[in-house]
Design a protein around this motif. Structure first.
Motif, PDB file in Angstrom:
ATOM      1  N   ALA A 169       1.935  43.688   4.356  1.00 15.88           N
ATOM      2  CA  ALA A 169       2.302  42.339   3.902  1.00 15.88           C
ATOM      3  C   ALA A 169       1.061  41.490   3.640  1.00 15.88           C
ATOM      4  O   ALA A 169       0.993  40.754   2.650  1.00 15.88           O
ATOM      5  CB  ALA A 169       3.196  41.659   4.930  1.00 15.88           C
ATOM      6  N   ALA A 198      -0.563  42.629   0.477  1.00 16.41           N
ATOM      7  CA  ALA A 198       0.222  42.151  -0.667  1.00 16.41           C
ATOM      8  C   ALA A 198      -0.085  40.687  -0.956  1.00 16.41           C
ATOM      9  O   ALA A 198      -0.276  40.292  -2.115  1.00 16.41           O
ATOM     10  CB  ALA A 198       1.710  42.342  -0.389  1.00 16.41           C
ATOM     11  N   ASP A 199      -0.168  39.859   0.078  1.00 21.62           N
ATOM     12  CA  ASP A 199      -0.490  38.441  -0.114  1.00 21.62           C
ATOM     13  C   ASP A 199      -1.874  38.275  -0.731  1.00 21.62           C
ATOM     14  O   ASP A 199      -2.079  37.432  -1.610  1.00 21.62           O
ATOM     15  CB  ASP A 199      -0.439  37.696   1.226  1.00 21.62           C
ATOM     16  CG  ASP A 199       0.986  37.484   1.714  1.00 21.62           C
ATOM     17  OD1 ASP A 199       1.918  37.603   0.892  1.00 21.62           O
ATOM     18  OD2 ASP A 199       1.162  37.207   2.913  1.00 21.62           O
ATOM     19  N   TYR A 244       0.649  40.873  -4.844  1.00 21.56           N
ATOM     20  CA  TYR A 244       1.582  41.960  -5.101  1.00 21.56           C
ATOM     21  C   TYR A 244       2.785  41.792  -4.188  1.00 21.56           C
ATOM     22  O   TYR A 244       2.788  40.989  -3.250  1.00 21.56           O
ATOM     23  CB  TYR A 244       0.947  43.319  -4.800  1.00 21.56           C
ATOM     24  CG  TYR A 244      -0.179  43.752  -5.713  1.00 21.56           C
ATOM     25  CD1 TYR A 244      -0.414  43.156  -6.942  1.00 21.56           C
ATOM     26  CD2 TYR A 244      -1.013  44.801  -5.326  1.00 21.56           C
ATOM     27  CE1 TYR A 244      -1.444  43.577  -7.765  1.00 21.56           C
ATOM     28  CE2 TYR A 244      -2.062  45.230  -6.141  1.00 21.56           C
ATOM     29  CZ  TYR A 244      -2.270  44.605  -7.360  1.00 21.56           C
ATOM     30  OH  TYR A 244      -3.296  45.019  -8.173  1.00 21.56           O
ATOM     31  N   THR A 245       3.803  42.605  -4.419  1.00 19.92           N
ATOM     32  CA  THR A 245       4.887  42.710  -3.444  1.00 19.92           C
ATOM     33  C   THR A 245       4.503  43.788  -2.433  1.00 19.92           C
ATOM     34  O   THR A 245       3.744  44.719  -2.757  1.00 19.92           O
ATOM     35  CB  THR A 245       6.205  43.104  -4.113  1.00 19.92           C
ATOM     36  OG1 THR A 245       6.073  44.421  -4.671  1.00 19.92           O
ATOM     37  CG2 THR A 245       6.575  42.102  -5.208  1.00 19.92           C
ATOM     38  N   PRO A 246       5.003  43.707  -1.199  1.00 20.66           N
ATOM     39  CA  PRO A 246       4.736  44.775  -0.240  1.00 20.66           C
ATOM     40  C   PRO A 246       5.170  46.140  -0.757  1.00 20.66           C
ATOM     41  O   PRO A 246       4.504  47.157  -0.496  1.00 20.66           O
ATOM     42  CB  PRO A 246       5.543  44.348   0.991  1.00 20.66           C
ATOM     43  CG  PRO A 246       5.606  42.856   0.886  1.00 20.66           C
ATOM     44  CD  PRO A 246       5.722  42.576  -0.579  1.00 20.66           C
ATOM     45  N   SER A 247       6.275  46.178  -1.504  1.00 24.62           N
ATOM     46  CA  SER A 247       6.746  47.446  -2.059  1.00 24.62           C
ATOM     47  C   SER A 247       5.723  48.038  -3.023  1.00 24.62           C
ATOM     48  O   SER A 247       5.448  49.250  -3.005  1.00 24.62           O
ATOM     49  CB  SER A 247       8.080  47.238  -2.773  1.00 24.62           C
ATOM     50  OG  SER A 247       8.504  48.423  -3.405  1.00 24.62           O
TER      51      SER A 247
END
Length: 305
Positions: A20, A23-24, A28-31
């Motif tokens: 997470a 991603a931040d 990006y998204t965590p996925s």
């Protein structure tokens, strides 16, 4: 061939600790981060990640790959520096980070010199605590930054960064003019006093707590303030005592006494590993060294009376 962008994500996972957070940092998204890391693992052909409960960590192979990734990224920084050096003149955006007392005392003269000598550079300054500098440099939110630590609270070097010494400062105990103190052990003499300290998590807070612990007591913290002008104003108002480094101790209020201590703050110029020869980075470093030398030559040390 391993994908460099995926190596960056793995490196950042090693530093930030969670998908997470990575991603931040990259918007990006965590996925998406998980998918890129899974693709890197397939490229590597060995497990790089392991799950412990809800957290994802690095396997020994992943840790080893991060070490190699730092070398690869440093080589790319060096290559970029060599290409920029082949151009004529300096241009583009340079993002500079510094802590508040340096922004107030050292940075203005350095910015003036850079603007005069390299007018095509677009200089952008961000004020931040040194604890936030390594991540900001790794994530390319900064290009050059000032960071510091203290001899009583050293910070391990970050493998993603290079740094060069800039300044060593005396740390002062700030008390009211009528406060009695023991010249042999001034900090210990304040063990029954209230303290003014930086916010928890800042290096200044860590240093002050550590200095008190070395003197044999745990301080009673009454106020938190991160600007040394505010810290000294609180001390002048009789709200507590504080530890203040040399740059933050200039022009103290009349009622404040500054007692020099055998503690030091160590400031360095930091940039991404391999970027030291980038012309813009080198120009910033030279300007900061010159501004620091001029500042030190132009002022007297704070009075201890």
């Amino acid at each position: 061939m391993l994908d460099v962008r995926r190596l960056v994500l793995l490196r950042d996972l090693a530093h930030l600790g969670t998908i997470a957070a990575v991603a931040d940092a990259h918007a990006y998204t965590p996925s998406a981060v998980s998918q890129q890391l899974a693709a890197l693992q397939r490229e590597a052909g060995v497990p790089l990640l392991e799950r412990t409960g809800r957290r994802v960590g690095l396997t020994p192979a992943g840790v080893a790959l991060v070490r190699h990734a730092e070398t690869v990224l440093a080589a790319l920084e060096s290559a970029d520096a060599a290409l920029v050096a082949a151009r004529t003149g300096l241009s583009g955006t340079v993002r500079i980070g510094a802590f508040p007392s340096a922004v107030r005392t050292l940075l203005p003269a350095a910015l003036v010199a850079l603007g005069r000598e390299h007018p095509a550079l677009d200089l952008m300054v961000t004020e931040l605590d040194p604890t936030a500098v390594p991540a900001a440099l790794r994530e390319r939110r900064l290009d050059v930054a000032l960071l510091h630590d203290y001899d009583v609270a050293p910070v391990p070097p970050d493998p993603a960064l290079d740094a060069e010494p800039l300044l060593t400062e005396t740390v002062y105990l700030a008390v009211t003019a009528d406060t009695p103190f023991d010249p042999a052990d001034p900090v210990r003499a304040t063990r029954d006093a209230d303290w003014v300290m930086g916010s928890p998590g800042t290096l200044c807070h860590t240093m002050a707590v550590r200095a008190c612990q070395l003197a044999g007591f745990t301080p009673t913290v009454r106020h938190h303030a991160d600007d040394f002008t505010a810290v000294l104003a609180l001390v002048a108002a009789g709200q507590g005592v504080a530890l203040v480094p040399q740059l933050g101790a200039e022009n103290p209020p009349p009622r404040v006494r500054l007692v020099p201590l055998p503690l030091r703050r160590l400031t360095r110029i930091a940039y991404r590993r391999g970027a030291g020869r980038h012309p813009a980075v080198a120009a910033c470093a030279a300007a900061l060294h010159a501004a620091t030398a001029a500042h030190l030559d132009g002022r007297e040390a704070p009075a201890s009376g």
